[in-house]
Scaffold this motif. Sequence first.
Motif, PDB file in Angstrom:
ATOM      1  N   LEU A 140       0.833  -1.204   0.000  1.00 24.39           N
ATOM      2  CA  LEU A 140       0.000   0.000   0.000  1.00 24.39           C
ATOM      3  C   LEU A 140       0.865   1.251   0.000  1.00 24.39           C
ATOM      4  N   ARG A 141       1.873   1.259   0.842  1.00 19.82           N
ATOM      5  CA  ARG A 141       2.723   2.445   0.957  1.00 19.82           C
ATOM      6  C   ARG A 141       3.621   2.658  -0.260  1.00 19.82           C
ATOM      7  N   VAL A 142       3.901   1.603  -0.979  1.00 19.16           N
ATOM      8  CA  VAL A 142       4.658   1.733  -2.234  1.00 19.16           C
ATOM      9  C   VAL A 142       3.739   2.224  -3.355  1.00 19.16           C
ATOM     10  N   LEU A 143       2.518   1.686  -3.397  1.00 17.37           N
ATOM     11  CA  LEU A 143       1.607   2.013  -4.492  1.00 17.37           C
ATOM     12  C   LEU A 143       0.957   3.390  -4.381  1.00 17.37           C
ATOM     13  N   ILE A 144       0.775   3.909  -3.182  1.00 15.62           N
ATOM     14  CA  ILE A 144       0.122   5.220  -3.032  1.00 15.62           C
ATOM     15  C   ILE A 144       0.857   6.299  -3.841  1.00 15.62           C
ATOM     16  N   PRO A 145       2.141   6.527  -3.599  1.00 15.67           N
ATOM     17  CA  PRO A 145       2.792   7.588  -4.390  1.00 15.67           C
ATOM     18  C   PRO A 145       2.944   7.209  -5.863  1.00 15.67           C
ATOM     19  N   LEU A 146       3.151   5.926  -6.128  1.00 16.55           N
ATOM     20  CA  LEU A 146       3.337   5.483  -7.506  1.00 16.55           C
ATOM     21  C   LEU A 146       2.086   5.742  -8.348  1.00 16.55           C
ATOM     22  N   LEU A 147       0.932   5.267  -7.873  1.00 20.05           N
ATOM     23  CA  LEU A 147      -0.306   5.468  -8.636  1.00 20.05           C
ATOM     24  C   LEU A 147      -0.753   6.927  -8.643  1.00 20.05           C
ATOM     25  N   THR A 148      -0.509   7.633  -7.556  1.00 20.93           N
ATOM     26  CA  THR A 148      -0.886   9.045  -7.502  1.00 20.93           C
ATOM     27  C   THR A 148      -0.138   9.834  -8.586  1.00 20.93           C
ATOM     28  N   LEU A 149       1.135   9.527  -8.752  1.00 23.23           N
ATOM     29  CA  LEU A 149       1.916  10.216  -9.782  1.00 23.23           C
ATOM     30  C   LEU A 149       1.580   9.722 -11.188  1.00 23.23           C
ATOM     31  N   LEU A 150       1.407   8.400 -11.333  1.00 18.23           N
ATOM     32  CA  LEU A 150       1.109   7.852 -12.651  1.00 18.23           C
ATOM     33  C   LEU A 150      -0.230   8.340 -13.198  1.00 18.23           C
ATOM     34  N   LEU A 151      -1.195   8.511 -12.335  1.00 18.61           N
ATOM     35  CA  LEU A 151      -2.533   8.924 -12.768  1.00 18.61           C
ATOM     36  C   LEU A 151      -2.760  10.427 -12.703  1.00 18.61           C
ATOM     37  N   LEU A 152      -1.720  11.170 -12.368  1.00 20.31           N
ATOM     38  CA  LEU A 152      -1.830  12.624 -12.259  1.00 20.31           C
ATOM     39  C   LEU A 152      -2.365  13.296 -13.527  1.00 20.31           C
ATOM     40  N   PRO A 153      -2.023  12.804 -14.726  1.00 18.19           N
ATOM     41  CA  PRO A 153      -2.594  13.434 -15.927  1.00 18.19           C
ATOM     42  C   PRO A 153      -4.129  13.363 -15.988  1.00 18.19           C
ATOM     43  N   LEU A 154      -4.759  12.494 -15.196  1.00 16.01           N
ATOM     44  CA  LEU A 154      -6.221  12.383 -15.191  1.00 16.01           C
ATOM     45  C   LEU A 154      -6.890  13.394 -14.256  1.00 16.01           C
ATOM     46  N   LEU A 155      -6.104  14.087 -13.456  1.00 16.88           N
ATOM     47  CA  LEU A 155      -6.666  14.991 -12.447  1.00 16.88           C
ATOM     48  C   LEU A 155      -7.587  16.047 -13.067  1.00 16.88           C
ATOM     49  N   GLU A 156      -7.139  16.717 -14.075  1.00 18.98           N
ATOM     50  CA  GLU A 156      -7.966  17.764 -14.710  1.00 18.98           C
ATOM     51  C   GLU A 156      -9.079  17.193 -15.587  1.00 18.98           C
ATOM     52  N   PRO A 157      -8.742  16.346 -16.572  1.00 17.68           N
ATOM     53  CA  PRO A 157      -9.801  15.921 -17.496  1.00 17.68           C
ATOM     54  C   PRO A 157     -10.879  15.035 -16.872  1.00 17.68           C
ATOM     55  N   VAL A 158     -10.511  14.179 -15.939  1.00 19.88           N
ATOM     56  CA  VAL A 158     -11.485  13.235 -15.370  1.00 19.88           C
ATOM     57  C   VAL A 158     -12.108  13.768 -14.082  1.00 19.88           C
ATOM     58  N   TYR A 159     -11.298  14.372 -13.235  1.00 19.15           N
ATOM     59  CA  TYR A 159     -11.773  14.793 -11.915  1.00 19.15           C
ATOM     60  C   TYR A 159     -12.004  16.302 -11.808  1.00 19.15           C
TER      61      TYR A 159
END
Length: 121
Positions: A55-74
């Motif tokens: 969990l602690r490894v994936l939190i920053p990894l997925l947060t950064l990987l999915l950052l391009p979705l922040l504006e268009p999706v969310y």
Amino acid sequence: MSTAGLVAQAGFALLSVLWFAFAVAGYRAVRRGRHAEHREWMVRVFALTLAGVTLRVLIPLLTLLLLPLLEPVYGGDEELYFVEIYQALTWLCWVPNLIAAEWFLGRYRTTRSSRWTSSRS
């Protein structure tokens, strides 16, 4: 308890129930002298215990990987963005670990049984 909703609560609840059930099964196996069975249950418990690390490894990894979705999706809503990632992570932190453990155990059983049959021939 999780403030990220029912999906996250269900993920962590099932993780807890399985961890306890597997630990009890391992304890019962060793008490009956079934050491190979005990070893298998403990591999599963270890995989589930690693959920905290995963969990602690994936939190920053997925947060950064999915950052391009922040504006268009969310629409820039960082809280919704993180909650949805976290809900997925409550399952992704332990299900792949358990699948990997089962794969390892299946491979280990196959290797062990082939050694056993070839040495007895």
